[in-house]
Scaffold this active site. Structure first.
Site, PDB file in Angstrom:
ATOM      1  N   TYR A 172      49.637 -24.066 -59.603  1.00 29.31           N
ATOM      2  CA  TYR A 172      50.554 -24.851 -59.306  1.00 29.31           C
ATOM      3  C   TYR A 172      51.665 -24.140 -60.180  1.00 29.31           C
ATOM      4  O   TYR A 172      52.788 -24.812 -60.340  1.00 29.31           O
ATOM      5  CB  TYR A 172      50.117 -26.275 -59.794  1.00 29.31           C
ATOM      6  CG  TYR A 172      49.190 -26.952 -58.847  1.00 29.31           C
ATOM      7  CD1 TYR A 172      48.747 -26.559 -57.676  1.00 29.31           C
ATOM      8  CD2 TYR A 172      48.843 -28.191 -59.298  1.00 29.31           C
ATOM      9  CE1 TYR A 172      48.024 -27.139 -56.825  1.00 29.31           C
ATOM     10  CE2 TYR A 172      47.915 -28.955 -58.447  1.00 29.31           C
ATOM     11  CZ  TYR A 172      47.627 -28.325 -57.166  1.00 29.31           C
ATOM     12  OH  TYR A 172      46.689 -29.210 -56.005  1.00 29.31           O
ATOM     13  N   LYS A 177      35.328 -20.946 -57.046  1.00 23.95           N
ATOM     14  CA  LYS A 177      35.057 -20.119 -55.846  1.00 23.95           C
ATOM     15  C   LYS A 177      34.803 -18.667 -55.973  1.00 23.95           C
ATOM     16  O   LYS A 177      35.405 -17.852 -55.855  1.00 23.95           O
ATOM     17  CB  LYS A 177      36.289 -20.571 -55.117  1.00 23.95           C
ATOM     18  CG  LYS A 177      36.125 -19.931 -53.634  1.00 23.95           C
ATOM     19  CD  LYS A 177      35.413 -21.043 -52.745  1.00 23.95           C
ATOM     20  CE  LYS A 177      35.159 -20.419 -51.485  1.00 23.95           C
ATOM     21  NZ  LYS A 177      33.970 -21.037 -50.587  1.00 23.95           N
ATOM     22  N   ASP A 199      33.508 -25.772 -52.325  1.00 21.32           N
ATOM     23  CA  ASP A 199      33.110 -26.544 -51.000  1.00 21.32           C
ATOM     24  C   ASP A 199      31.793 -27.260 -51.189  1.00 21.32           C
ATOM     25  O   ASP A 199      31.696 -28.376 -50.839  1.00 21.32           O
ATOM     26  CB  ASP A 199      32.949 -25.484 -50.138  1.00 21.32           C
ATOM     27  CG  ASP A 199      32.356 -24.101 -50.416  1.00 21.32           C
ATOM     28  OD1 ASP A 199      32.096 -23.964 -51.521  1.00 21.32           O
ATOM     29  OD2 ASP A 199      32.292 -23.253 -49.545  1.00 21.32           O
ATOM     30  N   ASP A 227      42.565 -31.242 -58.986  1.00 21.98           N
ATOM     31  CA  ASP A 227      43.471 -32.295 -58.333  1.00 21.98           C
ATOM     32  C   ASP A 227      42.512 -33.021 -56.899  1.00 21.98           C
ATOM     33  O   ASP A 227      42.796 -34.279 -56.998  1.00 21.98           O
ATOM     34  CB  ASP A 227      44.758 -31.478 -57.725  1.00 21.98           C
ATOM     35  CG  ASP A 227      45.826 -32.402 -57.329  1.00 21.98           C
ATOM     36  OD1 ASP A 227      45.546 -33.772 -57.455  1.00 21.98           O
ATOM     37  OD2 ASP A 227      46.640 -31.798 -56.845  1.00 21.98           O
ATOM     38  N   ASP A 249      40.436 -37.029 -56.975  1.00 26.90           N
ATOM     39  CA  ASP A 249      40.882 -38.054 -56.035  1.00 26.90           C
ATOM     40  C   ASP A 249      39.631 -38.407 -55.419  1.00 26.90           C
ATOM     41  O   ASP A 249      39.292 -39.702 -55.025  1.00 26.90           O
ATOM     42  CB  ASP A 249      41.972 -37.632 -55.122  1.00 26.90           C
ATOM     43  CG  ASP A 249      43.278 -37.850 -55.713  1.00 26.90           C
ATOM     44  OD1 ASP A 249      43.427 -38.091 -56.874  1.00 26.90           O
ATOM     45  OD2 ASP A 249      44.159 -38.043 -54.820  1.00 26.90           O
TER      46      ASP A 249
END
Ligand code: NAD
Length: 357
Positions: free
Chosen positions: A142, A191, A223, A247, A251
């Site tokens: 980001y 990852k 994942d 992020d 959620d």
């Protein structure tokens, strides 16, 4: 203990929910012999109305001078047409960056009384959901370089995901320290089978693990982690992860615990000072009607006591009071179910204060 708290009520339901959280903090102060001094400061739409900008200098200075900051929410239809760089939400990003807050802590805890609100199967929920996502907040993709260029007559877009060792170390330290105060289990989500940044995260975590022999450390690919969160959330205690993975996963984590009105958050920097706020927005549809659920903000105040002031007992007293009020069957509209008693924002705050007293 004497502490100064900057209070950013913001817009919409912000003043109502923060008002209830302040009542609860006062109940704690009286019960445990502390003194909290509050300074009201403007942020978001109300700051735009008064000063023309969403984050006045006075607000930044006030937050930096205080021991910690409690925030409600910002934004609303009134300011939707304001130009992008002056929108209420800019105030939020601005204060996080002015305070150097690089760690976002979002607990995912299901109160057993609200089990029916979780979209997960009853047998999964019955094992308990009580974990914390620690998300890196001011680095990674980001904040890396973003560009779109034309190469061989087609557009090519690139987003860079940089992480320096010191950025990784400081967020992992928050994870280790937090795990020590909980059930001493920490999962690094990455990852590492594909990304260099993830491999560096693992190398730094492995080095730091020697400093925290009592914390059980494991690693999961993102994942797999997203799948494990809905398959068996009870396995998690503290999850630490980089900005974008955090992020997305935070959620997912908040959804499995039910109502958006219940969930607090903390953003922390290098010292003990932090910014504490519920995860929801300013809910303009119910603002000023005494309908909002103040629990997310009240639990944010509880996080402040624990993480900024080291008042663990007092923080747990607030959580216990919320638990007891839910046990009594009191519910705001967002979490109402059959057989329970519908109450407004103020009555919910009063009941939690009474349970502390
Ligand atoms: P929202 O979170 O404000 O509301 C979504 C839905 O959840 C609404 O139906 C609302 O009534 C309900 N809700 C939210 N909090 C509740 C609570 N405590 N009790 C009961 N019900 C609650 O999201 P939105 O409608 O997308 O955004 C409204 C405004 O808030 C926008 O201006 C948006 O930019 C802003 N916003 C601010 C923040 C923040 O300050 N951190 C976060 C998200 C959105």
């Amino acid at each position: 203990m004497r502490k100064r708290i900057a209070v950013l009520k913001g817009d919409g339901i912000g003043p109502e929910i923060v008002g209830e959280a302040l009542k609860v903090l006062e109940a704690v102060a009286v019960a445990y012999g502390h003194h909290f001094a509050y300074q009201d400061l403007d942020i978001g739409g109300c700051a735009i109305d008064k000063t023309g900008v969403p984050l006045p200098r006075e607000t930044i200075d006030g937050c930096l001078a205080a021991d910690s900051t409690l925030l409600g929410a910002v934004g609303g239809p009134k300011w939707d047409s304001v130009p992008g760089d002056r929108r209420p939400e800019k105030g939020l990003l601005g204060i996080r960056s002015a305070m150097g807050l690089f760690a976002n802590l979002r607990p995912a805890k299901l109160f057993p009384q609200l089990a029916a609100a979780s979209p997960l199967r009853a047998d999964i929920v019955a094992r308990g959901i009580d974990f914390l996502v620690v998300r890196e907040l001011i680095g990674g993709v980001y904040f890396g370089e973003h560009k779109t260029e034309t190469i061989n007559s087609e557009r090519v877009a690139t987003d860079v995901m940089p992480y320096a060792e010191h950025e990784i170390e400081r967020i992992l330290r928050v994870g280790f320290e937090t795990a020590k105060k909980r059930r001493s289990r920490m999962t690094v989500v990455d990852k590492a089978n594909v990304l260099d940044t993830s491999r560096l995260w693992r190398a730094v975590a492995a080095r730091m693990a020697a400093e925290y022999p009592d914390v059980a450390l494991n690693y999961l690919y993102v994942d797999n982690a997203s799948m494990q969160l809905v398959r068996d959330p009870a396995q998690f205690d503290v999850i630490v992860t980089e900005n974008m993975f955090g992020d997305i996963l935070s959620d997912e984590a908040s959804m499995i615990t039910g109502s958006i009105g219940m969930i607090p958050s903390a953003s922390l920097g290098a010292g003990t000072r932090g910014l504490y706020e519920p995860i929801h927005g300013s809910a303009p549809d119910i603002a000023g009607k005494d309908l909002a659920n103040p629990v997310g903000t009240i639990l944010s105040a509880a996080m402040m006591l624990k993480y900024s002031f080291g008042l663990t007992k007092e923080s747990e007293a607030i959580e216990a009071a919320v638990n007891s009020v839910l046990e009594q069957g009191l519910r705001t509209g967002d979490m109402m179910s059959e057989g329970c008693t519908l109450v407004g924002c103020r009555a919910m705050g009063d009941a939690i204060c009474a349970a502390i007293g």
